[in-house]
Each structure stands twice: as C-alpha cells, then as structure tokens.
Write a protein that holds these residues in place. Structure first.
Motif: not given
Length: 150
Positions: A49-59
């Motif tokens: 979940k944290q990885q998805r949040i980090d990826d989306l924040n970068r996007c």
C-alpha cells in the motif's frame, strides 16, 4: 454480527421466529442489506500500500509540473478475449414491430470458431501495440518480460 454470512433462515431458526419477521428486522429496523463482496486481485500488504502511495505521489508531482508531458509518457495495457465471430445478443437484435406484423426473423447463430487472449498497450495518442497470445501459453511475468524485450 460475528458471522455476516449467516442466512435469514438460520437466524429465524436460532431465535425461533418466522423468516418474514427476521427479514423485517434485518432490513427495516436494522437497515441491513446483503451485498456480494467486491472482487479484488489480492489484498495488499502495508508495504505494498505504501509503495502504491509513493508511486502515485511521484506521478502527481509530474502531472502538476506538465500534464501533457505526463500523458505523453504514460503507457497502460489490458488483456481481453477476442472472439473470432461475435454475434448480436437477443436484446441487440430486437426490433420494434407494429400491431399485426409478424415477428422479425433472424438466423440461428453458430458458436464462435474460437477466441484468443489479446494484450493491448496504449498511450494518450492511441494504441501502441497489440499482441495475440499463442495457444497453450499463459500470461505471467515471463510473458511480459518477453513482450517488453527484457
């Protein structure tokens, strides 16, 4: 509340009341309804979940900087079955007829000759690549690595 899959008949049996009364209590007084669970591929771990949040924040950072550039670089894909022959459903082939007119005729359709799994990749400008999976092959990480040239 301990077993949310219990059926109204089971509750009625335990409480020794009618099924109708059980239904009324559940729906009208407790305002409960029985819903099918939403299907998800897998439940993510907290790390996932944290990885998805980090990826989306970068996007989001890239989108805020230059939306058109982000969309130009963004590629997505999906898989779908493509039937060799797709006929109309009964609903699609229905027609309005006037009073006294005979029913429209439609030839009986034959089963599709087959189907093939198709992977489609696209970006903001349209389709980039389509791949048709060979028979007896499976879509897995090896398939994607081969497609992407890794």
């Amino acid at each position: 509340m301990g077993n949310r899959k219990v059926k109204p008949q089971g509750i009625a049996h335990i409480l020794k009341i009618s099924k109708g009364s059980t239904f009324a209590v559940l729906h009208e007084h407790l305002e409960m309804k029985k819903l099918l669970p939403k299907w998800v591929r897998r439940l993510l771990t907290p790390e996932g979940k944290q990885q998805r949040i980090d990826d989306l924040n970068r996007c989001l950072v890239i989108i805020k900087r230059d939306k058109s550039e982000f969309l130009r670089q963004y590629v997505t894909m999906d898989e779908t079955w493509i039937h060799h022959c797709t006929s109309e459903s009964k609903r699609q082939s229905s027609e309005w007829t006037g009073s006294g007119e005979s029913r429209p005729k439609r030839p009986k359709t034959q089963q599709s000759a087959g189907k093939v799994m198709t992977s489609v990749f696209w970006d903001s400008l349209g389709i980039i690549f389509i791949n048709y999976l060979e028979k007896c092959k499976t879509i897995n990480s090896d398939y994607y690595c081969e497609l992407l040239g890794n």
